[in-house]
Design a protein around this motif. Structure first.
Motif, PDB file in Angstrom:
ATOM      1  N   ALA A  45     -11.199  34.875  40.827  1.00 52.92           N
ATOM      2  CA  ALA A  45     -10.963  34.779  42.168  1.00 52.92           C
ATOM      3  C   ALA A  45      -9.989  35.599  42.532  1.00 52.92           C
ATOM      4  CB  ALA A  45     -11.048  33.444  42.957  1.00 52.92           C
ATOM      5  N   THR A  46     -10.269  36.709  43.861  1.00 52.52           N
ATOM      6  CA  THR A  46      -9.361  37.327  44.412  1.00 52.52           C
ATOM      7  C   THR A  46      -9.217  37.139  45.638  1.00 52.52           C
ATOM      8  OG1 THR A  46      -9.588  39.206  42.893  1.00 52.52           O
ATOM      9  CG2 THR A  46      -8.355  39.668  44.873  1.00 52.52           C
ATOM     10  N   VAL A  47      -7.944  36.804  46.533  1.00 55.29           N
ATOM     11  CA  VAL A  47      -7.863  36.415  47.754  1.00 55.29           C
ATOM     12  C   VAL A  47      -6.907  37.215  48.333  1.00 55.29           C
ATOM     13  CG1 VAL A  47      -6.881  34.403  49.256  1.00 55.29           C
ATOM     14  CG2 VAL A  47      -8.509  33.995  47.225  1.00 55.29           C
ATOM     15  N   SER A  48      -7.169  37.801  49.575  1.00 52.83           N
ATOM     16  CA  SER A  48      -6.314  38.492  50.409  1.00 52.83           C
ATOM     17  C   SER A  48      -4.949  37.833  51.067  1.00 52.83           C
ATOM     18  CB  SER A  48      -6.985  39.291  51.360  1.00 52.83           C
ATOM     19  OG  SER A  48      -7.197  38.185  52.628  1.00 52.83           O
ATOM     20  N   GLY A  49      -3.967  38.325  51.351  1.00 56.39           N
ATOM     21  CA  GLY A  49      -2.872  37.749  51.940  1.00 56.39           C
ATOM     22  C   GLY A  49      -3.092  36.949  53.373  1.00 56.39           C
ATOM     23  N   ARG A  50      -4.321  37.232  53.966  1.00 55.80           N
ATOM     24  CA  ARG A  50      -4.664  36.574  54.762  1.00 55.80           C
ATOM     25  C   ARG A  50      -5.571  35.373  54.455  1.00 55.80           C
ATOM     26  NH1 ARG A  50      -6.444  41.176  59.354  1.00 55.80           N
ATOM     27  NH2 ARG A  50      -4.274  42.213  59.529  1.00 55.80           N
ATOM     28  N   GLY A  51      -5.842  35.076  53.297  1.00 57.72           N
ATOM     29  CA  GLY A  51      -6.437  33.859  53.022  1.00 57.72           C
ATOM     30  C   GLY A  51      -7.996  34.051  52.654  1.00 57.72           C
ATOM     31  N   GLU A  52      -8.489  35.373  52.805  1.00 59.51           N
ATOM     32  CA  GLU A  52      -9.766  35.565  52.645  1.00 59.51           C
ATOM     33  C   GLU A  52     -10.237  35.856  51.226  1.00 59.51           C
ATOM     34  OE1 GLU A  52      -9.373  39.194  54.975  1.00 59.51           O
ATOM     35  OE2 GLU A  52      -9.948  38.294  56.750  1.00 59.51           O
ATOM     36  N   LEU A  53     -11.325  35.175  50.989  1.00 58.71           N
ATOM     37  CA  LEU A  53     -11.800  35.654  49.362  1.00 58.71           C
ATOM     38  C   LEU A  53     -12.649  36.775  49.578  1.00 58.71           C
ATOM     39  CD1 LEU A  53     -12.395  34.400  46.683  1.00 58.71           C
ATOM     40  CD2 LEU A  53     -14.706  33.647  47.568  1.00 58.71           C
ATOM     41  N   THR A  54     -11.933  37.746  48.823  1.00 60.51           N
ATOM     42  CA  THR A  54     -12.316  39.332  48.669  1.00 60.51           C
ATOM     43  C   THR A  54     -13.267  39.540  47.314  1.00 60.51           C
ATOM     44  OG1 THR A  54     -10.202  40.055  47.647  1.00 60.51           O
ATOM     45  CG2 THR A  54     -10.339  40.062  50.063  1.00 60.51           C
ATOM     46  N   VAL A  76     -14.034  26.160  43.551  1.00 58.96           N
ATOM     47  CA  VAL A  76     -13.136  25.995  44.550  1.00 58.96           C
ATOM     48  C   VAL A  76     -11.539  25.894  44.312  1.00 58.96           C
ATOM     49  CG1 VAL A  76     -12.357  23.887  46.051  1.00 58.96           C
ATOM     50  CG2 VAL A  76     -14.790  24.592  45.897  1.00 58.96           C
ATOM     51  N   ARG A  77     -11.391  25.054  42.857  1.00 59.27           N
ATOM     52  CA  ARG A  77      -9.937  25.235  42.311  1.00 59.27           C
ATOM     53  C   ARG A  77      -9.355  26.589  41.997  1.00 59.27           C
ATOM     54  NH1 ARG A  77     -11.847  21.024  38.677  1.00 59.27           N
ATOM     55  NH2 ARG A  77     -11.752  22.485  37.158  1.00 59.27           N
ATOM     56  N   THR A  78     -10.326  27.477  41.556  1.00 58.16           N
ATOM     57  CA  THR A  78      -9.789  28.875  41.035  1.00 58.16           C
ATOM     58  C   THR A  78      -9.359  29.712  42.455  1.00 58.16           C
ATOM     59  OG1 THR A  78     -11.119  28.530  39.035  1.00 58.16           O
ATOM     60  CG2 THR A  78     -10.196  30.655  39.787  1.00 58.16           C
ATOM     61  N   VAL A  79     -10.310  29.278  43.420  1.00 55.09           N
ATOM     62  CA  VAL A  79      -9.974  30.159  44.807  1.00 55.09           C
ATOM     63  C   VAL A  79      -8.671  29.512  45.475  1.00 55.09           C
ATOM     64  CG1 VAL A  79     -11.069  30.477  46.972  1.00 55.09           C
ATOM     65  CG2 VAL A  79     -12.219  30.944  45.184  1.00 55.09           C
TER      66      VAL A  79
END
Length: 160
Positions: A45-54, A76-79
């Motif tokens: 998973a990759t998440v932006s600095g704003r917490g958005e899953l990208t 869920v755990r990985t995100v």
């Protein structure tokens, strides 16, 4: 009059430096991201600095190795791990411009000048967007006694 003009020019120079520093932090924040993979490597998973899953990557093996509810929990755990990494990057970027005593996590959460009893939560983790510790699903326990849910589904389709 020259002293006054020199003071104004000095203040304007300070303002320009502060503004450039703010712009620099904004540029840095725009590049912050967190990336995490599950322990078995089937979920990334990759998440932006704003917490958005990208981005979310599931290997083909993930569907054979995990039942749907196990895979969902693993996602869920990985995100969450990627989000925590992104949050840490955000905190580091903000720390460069904050006074030393300011907690960047509390600032982002909007509670920098409040105490826990003022915002009605006993657990700071909930305010910071962190999930309470979850019960870990033991993948091996169920997997030893059953065949893969995907294999069973394929067998049923072929039998038709």
């Amino acid at each position: 009059m020259d002293d006054h003009r020199a003071q104004v020019e000095e203040l304007m120079a300070d303002y320009r430096r502060s503004r450039e520093q703010l712009a620099s932090v904004q540029r840095e924040l725009a590049t912050v991201a967190g990336r995490a993979s599950s322990p078995d490597g089937t979920v990334t998973a990759t998440v932006s600095g704003r917490g958005e899953l990208t981005a979310l990557e599931l290997s083909e093996v993930a569907y054979r190795r995990h039942r749907p509810e196990q895979l969902a929990e693993l996602v869920v755990r990985t995100v969450a791990a990627a989000a925590a990494q992104a949050a840490e990057g955000t905190y580091q970027a903000l720390s460069a411009v904050l006074p030393a005593a300011t907690d960047p996590a509390a600032l982002v959460a909007g509670t920098a000048d409040l105490k826990p009893d003022e915002y009605g939560l006993d657990d700071n983790r909930a305010v910071l967007g962190q999930q309470p510790a979850r019960r870990r699903v033991d993948d091996d326990e169920d997997n030893e006694q059953r065949e893969s849910w995907l294999d069973s589904e394929l067998i049923n389709r072929r039998a038709r």
